[in-house]
Design an enzyme around this catalytic site. Structure first.
Site, short mmCIF file in Angstrom:
data_model
loop_
_atom_site.label_atom_id
_atom_site.label_comp_id
_atom_site.label_asym_id
_atom_site.label_seq_id
_atom_site.Cartn_x
_atom_site.Cartn_y
_atom_site.Cartn_z
N HIS A 119 -2.26 1.15 6.94
CA HIS A 119 -2.70 1.11 5.54
C HIS A 119 -2.92 2.52 5.02
O HIS A 119 -3.25 3.45 5.77
CB HIS A 119 -4.01 0.31 5.44
CG HIS A 119 -4.40 -0.02 4.03
ND1 HIS A 119 -3.68 -0.90 3.25
CD2 HIS A 119 -5.42 0.42 3.24
CE1 HIS A 119 -4.25 -0.99 2.06
NE2 HIS A 119 -5.30 -0.20 2.03
N HIS B 180 -5.77 1.52 -4.04
CA HIS B 180 -4.85 1.05 -3.00
C HIS B 180 -4.43 -0.39 -3.27
O HIS B 180 -5.12 -1.13 -3.97
CB HIS B 180 -5.48 1.17 -1.61
CG HIS B 180 -6.70 0.31 -1.40
ND1 HIS B 180 -6.87 -0.48 -0.27
CD2 HIS B 180 -7.82 0.10 -2.15
CE1 HIS B 180 -8.04 -1.11 -0.35
NE2 HIS B 180 -8.62 -0.78 -1.48
N CYS C 241 0.81 -1.22 0.00
CA CYS C 241 0.00 0.00 0.00
C CYS C 241 0.85 1.27 0.00
O CYS C 241 0.57 2.22 -0.76
CB CYS C 241 -0.97 -0.01 1.18
SG CYS C 241 -0.19 0.02 2.82
#
Length: 315
Positions: free
Chosen positions: A267, A284, A216
């Protein structure tokens, strides 16, 4: 010239994987350790679970062809290096870790004037002559290449390579002039989404930073690198380095950050235009899908959203 402790060196493969220690790399990782590095085959040989979970605490990041590292130690064919172009809270000089010495070289011996370029296609190859044998396969998006300042030959240009090797050749339509300053917000937001979209469906690889696998935060790193903007490598550092904004104020190209139960940010995603129902959307690298996706927030993402960040200096 040999690689020496305390000196700078250049990555000589398409993507050198940075490991937590020399013992972190296993027999199944041998394809990623050679010269050249067969990153594409290495990734293809792993299951989704191996790519998402099997590299945790082993692989840290990857370093692209021609990127500079500071060698701090050499031990049994391995070099401990600092990746100076990947800011990190782990070391004020850059991202620390280990990689094989054979994947490093000294500065190019080519003395011709060069022009800074960057790979704009998802991946390309460096060849020994136009349409010739491949010297360095899998040279990915975001790789900076010093193109020798001379007339191109039938759509090909010569590129200076690390070490004493003669120059190679790259297709001109796979590269573009490297930005000499950060791209402004007006065009940068559009181009950030264009770059991120190029990586849709690329496999999720923990620690990956190439056209054959990203995680990510490396997706974010590559997007902004392409725009001439230097951001940290890891999600929590990206949050600290960006300007905090309310998630509802996020514009395309801004960043969404996620964490669980007060823990550190784990994340990050690149904000895009909201969906037809007005719900936020992002591009993502998602471990649960095992690839880069463009989607509305899932229930879990909505519940773990802890903030948003802005890297662009808006007018």
């Amino acid at each position: 010239m040999t690689i020496e402790e305390g000196k700078q060196a250049l990555v000589a493969v398409s993507a050198a994987t940075l490991w937590a220690s020399p013992k972190s790399a296993e027999d199944t990782d041998r394809l990623a350790l050679g010269q050249p590095a067969a990153v594409r085959d290495w990734v293809a040989g792993m299951t989704r679970e191996q790519r998402v979970d099997g590299l945790v605490d082993r692989a840290l990041t990857q370093v692209l062809l021609g990127d500079e590292v500071l060698v701090s130690d050499i031990e049994d064919g391995w070099a401990h290096v600092i990746v100076t172009d990947q800011p990190s809270s782990l070391d004020e000089r850059g991202y620390p870790g280990w990689l094989p010495v054979e994947q490093l070289e000294t500065a190019p011996t080519e003395t011709s004037e060069t022009l800074p370029h960057i790979v704009s296609s998802t991946a390309t190859s460096i060849r020994d002559e136009p349409d010739g044998e491949v010297l360095i396969p899998g040279v990915g998006l975001g790789t900076r290449l010093p193109i020798i300042d001379e007339e191109p030959y039938r759509g090909w240009a010569r590129v200076a390579l690390p070490g004493p090797r003669p120059a190679g050749w790259v297709r001109l339509h796979d590269v573009t002039g490297a930005p000499d300053k950060p791209e402004p917000a007006a065009s940068g937001r559009v181009n950030a989404l264009s770059v991120a979209s190029q990586l849709l469906d690329v496999p999720y690889v923990w620690g990956g930073l190439s056209a054959y696998g990203v995680d990510c935060s490396s997706l974010v790193y590559l997007v902004y690198r392409q725009l001439g903007i230097r951001v940290p490598r890891d999600a929590h550092d990206q949050s600290a380095a960006s300007t905090a904004i309310e998630p509802d104020d996020a514009k395309p190209g801004d960043l969404y950050f996620f964490a669980r139960n007060g823990k550190s940010i784990h994340h990050v995603g690149v904000a895009t235009e909201p969906g037809e129902d007005g719900e936020p959307m992002m591009i993502h690298a998602a471990g649960n899908y095992g690839k880069v996706v463009h989607e509305e927030f899932t229930t879990e993402r909505a519940e773990t959203l802890v903030g948003a960040g802005r890297v662009f200096d808006d007018e």
